[in-house]
Scaffold this motif. Sequence first.
Motif, PDB file in Angstrom:
ATOM      1  N   PRO A 177      -6.263   7.419 -41.382  1.00  0.00           N
ATOM      2  CA  PRO A 177      -7.700   7.612 -41.093  1.00  0.00           C
ATOM      3  C   PRO A 177      -8.801   7.653 -42.294  1.00  0.00           C
ATOM      4  CG  PRO A 177      -6.178   9.212 -40.046  1.00  0.00           C
ATOM      5  CD  PRO A 177      -5.418   8.313 -41.132  1.00  0.00           C
ATOM      6  N   VAL A 178      -8.516   7.965 -43.294  1.00  0.00           N
ATOM      7  CA  VAL A 178      -9.180   8.391 -44.389  1.00  0.00           C
ATOM      8  C   VAL A 178      -9.312   7.325 -45.342  1.00  0.00           C
ATOM      9  CG1 VAL A 178      -9.760  10.079 -46.572  1.00  0.00           C
ATOM     10  CG2 VAL A 178      -8.747  10.883 -44.559  1.00  0.00           C
ATOM     11  N   ILE A 179     -10.482   6.661 -45.578  1.00  0.00           N
ATOM     12  CA  ILE A 179     -10.692   5.526 -46.315  1.00  0.00           C
ATOM     13  C   ILE A 179     -10.992   5.909 -47.753  1.00  0.00           C
ATOM     14  CG2 ILE A 179     -12.374   3.453 -46.978  1.00  0.00           C
ATOM     15  CD1 ILE A 179     -13.041   3.536 -44.189  1.00  0.00           C
ATOM     16  N   ILE A 180      -9.918   5.341 -48.840  1.00  0.00           N
ATOM     17  CA  ILE A 180      -9.995   5.531 -50.225  1.00  0.00           C
ATOM     18  C   ILE A 180     -10.604   4.322 -50.839  1.00  0.00           C
ATOM     19  CG2 ILE A 180      -8.738   6.638 -52.017  1.00  0.00           C
ATOM     20  CD1 ILE A 180      -8.945   8.581 -49.668  1.00  0.00           C
ATOM     21  N   ARG A 181     -11.153   4.511 -51.941  1.00  0.00           N
ATOM     22  CA  ARG A 181     -11.544   3.451 -52.543  1.00  0.00           C
ATOM     23  C   ARG A 181     -12.028   3.875 -54.140  1.00  0.00           C
ATOM     24  NH1 ARG A 181     -17.192   2.793 -52.679  1.00  0.00           N
ATOM     25  NH2 ARG A 181     -16.934   0.840 -53.200  1.00  0.00           N
ATOM     26  N   ARG A 182     -12.438   2.909 -54.945  1.00  0.00           N
ATOM     27  CA  ARG A 182     -13.026   3.387 -56.052  1.00  0.00           C
ATOM     28  C   ARG A 182     -14.324   2.784 -56.202  1.00  0.00           C
ATOM     29  NH1 ARG A 182      -8.783   0.614 -60.479  1.00  0.00           N
ATOM     30  NH2 ARG A 182      -9.218  -1.031 -58.982  1.00  0.00           N
ATOM     31  N   GLU A 183     -15.322   3.212 -56.977  1.00  0.00           N
ATOM     32  CA  GLU A 183     -16.574   2.796 -57.443  1.00  0.00           C
ATOM     33  C   GLU A 183     -16.447   2.378 -58.827  1.00  0.00           C
ATOM     34  OE1 GLU A 183     -19.779   5.373 -56.453  1.00  0.00           O
ATOM     35  OE2 GLU A 183     -19.443   5.168 -54.276  1.00  0.00           O
ATOM     36  N   LEU A 184     -16.232   0.965 -59.167  1.00  0.00           N
ATOM     37  CA  LEU A 184     -16.092   0.615 -60.732  1.00  0.00           C
ATOM     38  C   LEU A 184     -17.392   0.220 -61.400  1.00  0.00           C
ATOM     39  CD1 LEU A 184     -13.075  -1.744 -59.678  1.00  0.00           C
ATOM     40  CD2 LEU A 184     -12.795   0.517 -60.634  1.00  0.00           C
ATOM     41  N   HIS A 185     -17.568   0.655 -62.370  1.00  0.00           N
ATOM     42  CA  HIS A 185     -18.516   0.425 -63.189  1.00  0.00           C
ATOM     43  C   HIS A 185     -18.207  -0.062 -64.669  1.00  0.00           C
ATOM     44  CE1 HIS A 185     -21.216   2.751 -60.531  1.00  0.00           C
ATOM     45  NE2 HIS A 185     -19.996   3.585 -60.300  1.00  0.00           N
ATOM     46  N   SER A 186     -18.603  -1.297 -64.983  1.00  0.00           N
ATOM     47  CA  SER A 186     -18.296  -1.992 -66.295  1.00  0.00           C
ATOM     48  C   SER A 186     -18.579  -0.900 -67.626  1.00  0.00           C
ATOM     49  CB  SER A 186     -18.913  -3.326 -66.450  1.00  0.00           C
ATOM     50  OG  SER A 186     -20.325  -3.139 -66.378  1.00  0.00           O
ATOM     51  N   VAL A 187     -19.584  -0.228 -67.449  1.00  0.00           N
ATOM     52  CA  VAL A 187     -19.922   0.780 -68.418  1.00  0.00           C
ATOM     53  C   VAL A 187     -18.836   1.698 -68.915  1.00  0.00           C
ATOM     54  CG1 VAL A 187     -21.090   2.262 -67.102  1.00  0.00           C
ATOM     55  CG2 VAL A 187     -21.827   2.227 -69.661  1.00  0.00           C
ATOM     56  N   SER A 188     -18.057   2.042 -67.756  1.00  0.00           N
ATOM     57  CA  SER A 188     -16.757   3.172 -67.854  1.00  0.00           C
ATOM     58  C   SER A 188     -15.635   2.606 -68.692  1.00  0.00           C
ATOM     59  CB  SER A 188     -16.381   3.592 -66.464  1.00  0.00           C
ATOM     60  OG  SER A 188     -17.212   4.013 -65.858  1.00  0.00           O
ATOM     61  N   GLU A 189     -15.425   1.147 -68.968  1.00  0.00           N
ATOM     62  CA  GLU A 189     -14.366   0.793 -69.598  1.00  0.00           C
ATOM     63  C   GLU A 189     -14.552   0.885 -70.839  1.00  0.00           C
ATOM     64  OE1 GLU A 189     -11.881  -0.538 -68.084  1.00  0.00           O
ATOM     65  OE2 GLU A 189     -12.684   0.222 -66.158  1.00  0.00           O
ATOM     66  N   LYS A 190     -15.648   1.163 -71.663  1.00  0.00           N
ATOM     67  CA  LYS A 190     -15.538   1.108 -73.218  1.00  0.00           C
ATOM     68  C   LYS A 190     -15.198   2.803 -73.464  1.00  0.00           C
ATOM     69  CE  LYS A 190     -20.638   1.564 -73.008  1.00  0.00           C
ATOM     70  NZ  LYS A 190     -21.848   0.954 -73.577  1.00  0.00           N
ATOM     71  N   TYR A 191     -15.496   3.457 -72.565  1.00  0.00           N
ATOM     72  CA  TYR A 191     -15.139   5.014 -72.686  1.00  0.00           C
ATOM     73  C   TYR A 191     -13.682   4.993 -72.538  1.00  0.00           C
ATOM     74  CZ  TYR A 191     -19.895   6.439 -72.779  1.00  0.00           C
ATOM     75  OH  TYR A 191     -21.128   6.405 -73.067  1.00  0.00           O
ATOM     76  N   ILE A 192     -13.082   4.347 -71.595  1.00  0.00           N
ATOM     77  CA  ILE A 192     -11.656   4.375 -71.387  1.00  0.00           C
ATOM     78  C   ILE A 192     -10.926   3.660 -72.316  1.00  0.00           C
ATOM     79  CG2 ILE A 192      -9.588   3.698 -69.833  1.00  0.00           C
ATOM     80  CD1 ILE A 192     -11.552   4.040 -67.371  1.00  0.00           C
ATOM     81  N   ASP A 193     -11.600   2.737 -73.055  1.00  0.00           N
ATOM     82  CA  ASP A 193     -10.765   2.078 -74.151  1.00  0.00           C
ATOM     83  C   ASP A 193     -10.722   3.154 -75.202  1.00  0.00           C
ATOM     84  OD1 ASP A 193     -10.589  -0.538 -72.964  1.00  0.00           O
ATOM     85  OD2 ASP A 193     -12.197  -1.060 -73.701  1.00  0.00           O
TER      86      ASP A 193
END
Length: 573
Positions: A177-193
Amino acid sequence: MFFTIEAPIAKFLVGTVQCVLLAVTSLVMSSGLYSIAWPANTIVEANRLTEDGHVRVLLIEAGMAPSIESTLAGTFSVLQNSYQDWNYKSEPELATQSQSDNVFKIAVGKNLGGSSQINHFISLRGDPKDFDTWADITNDSSWNYDNVLPYFLKSETMDDNEIMNSEYAQFHNTSGPVIIRRELHSVSEKYIDSFVEVGQERRPDLNGKKTTGYTQPTIINGKGVRQSTAQAYLKPIKSRANLNVMYQALVTKINFDDNNNAISVDVLVDGKAITVKACKEIIVACGVFNTPKLLMLSGIGPRAHLESLNIHVVQDLPVGQNLQDHVAVQIVHKMEASLEISELPTVTTITFPVIIGNPTVDKNCAYPQYQTTNLLITHDTPYLLLVCLQIFGYTSEICEELQNSCVGRNTLYSLIAVIHPRSRGSVALNSINPHDPPIIKPGFYSNSKDLDDMVEFIANFLEVNKSPYFKEVNSEPVNLSFDDCEGNFTSKDYIRCYAKHMSTTLYHQTSTCPMGTVVDSELKVLGVNRLRVVDASVMPNIPRANPLAATIMIAEKASDMIKAVRECEECLC
């Protein structure tokens, strides 16, 4: 007033099955009578229990139907401290000193769907170790990770091709029943890096067996709509003829016969008191604060506390005595200087990019030791003030100092949380008046080891300033001016002082009616009959994650437990 379930409203109904009354601050009744009491879980129960067409269900809800703004990701910040919130406040304590009015304003959903309708969207399950520990505490292997995983899967539809085409697909489902997804942002990748460069891990999904690392998180936002339990579980069954709902009706007491059988509930509706009888079982799902409140008003709780209010003691149990939450500390980094004009966010997406981290200090540790919630906020927008003031409740002086310190610079707004706290709080009655809010004592840092851990976690988190990107943009955490805090973030003495001032709640409260001391492993209240609790209050320990997903899992599992005993003698209501 009685209503036939229609549209999203239906999702929040408390379900009743074969002679069971489901009760919450919302309450569900049926001819086969179940009563459920927690806004989010009652809806799950209503859906699963009314799969039996012979069962008629009435949901009694203290609040209203969900508003339009509560269904949209971009407007979530207006929901706290509104008519859709119970607007509870904590007692003052050490950790509240920089909160507005010196208290935590505790958001608790007051509508069909409860807190799933006003929360912050993050959908994480916790670490397998959490559920294996529940199984140990309850001496019931059905609560271990391998046995609860099917209920996590049953509840969701993972709408993410990358995850479903990866090794993580085995931990997800595409038909729930519950739809799960991600909202992906390219700007986030340099922080995760940057976090990876200082020794942490990158992981596309924190919902598998390995839950350490940084990620752009899974959220309950599908097809542009919040996937609350109302949206996911009630809307699809709005046409079921055996489902009805009553709004703005408050369950005030559970009644027992001389043999300690739960037999009915008292309800206030339109200024009138009515009693609803259940011929088999009552299921309470009012949530972490309202469930213990209802039980204590009904005579189930600590004897001394109940007798001090002249409440007849039905059963002496430590109701409300094990409150747990993830205490967090806010840190704001000044990032790159910028004049770039930001795009306006849409109302169907979260206002800013979000990164969740489950880091370790000890690299040999197989499970997360703390959590970080990181918001990427564009320079000179109102979002820093909005999050600081409205969402996490800090004083206007602190929030304005942060805003002024970051003029012309993008900011990284972070919350560092102790996710396996030793401290315990409590929930108690203010009075015998069912309209009075409960007395809430969070108890943050009541065990000093949590503060010691927080200092180590913050120091570990700040290692990210050594990464190339953070050095390149001359990043620095904002040092706030507290008279009793000397130095800066390079000093653990300063960090300790700062943490005492800058703590807040992540609204992850659990465990006020835990399995083992208040309910058994089948969620039946100890010492009485025909009464269960099905909400986050039954968790023996708080999971190492935002607790919504685990709460829905509990409701799915409870539905199967109830159905398993439904083949009972015929009930005569």
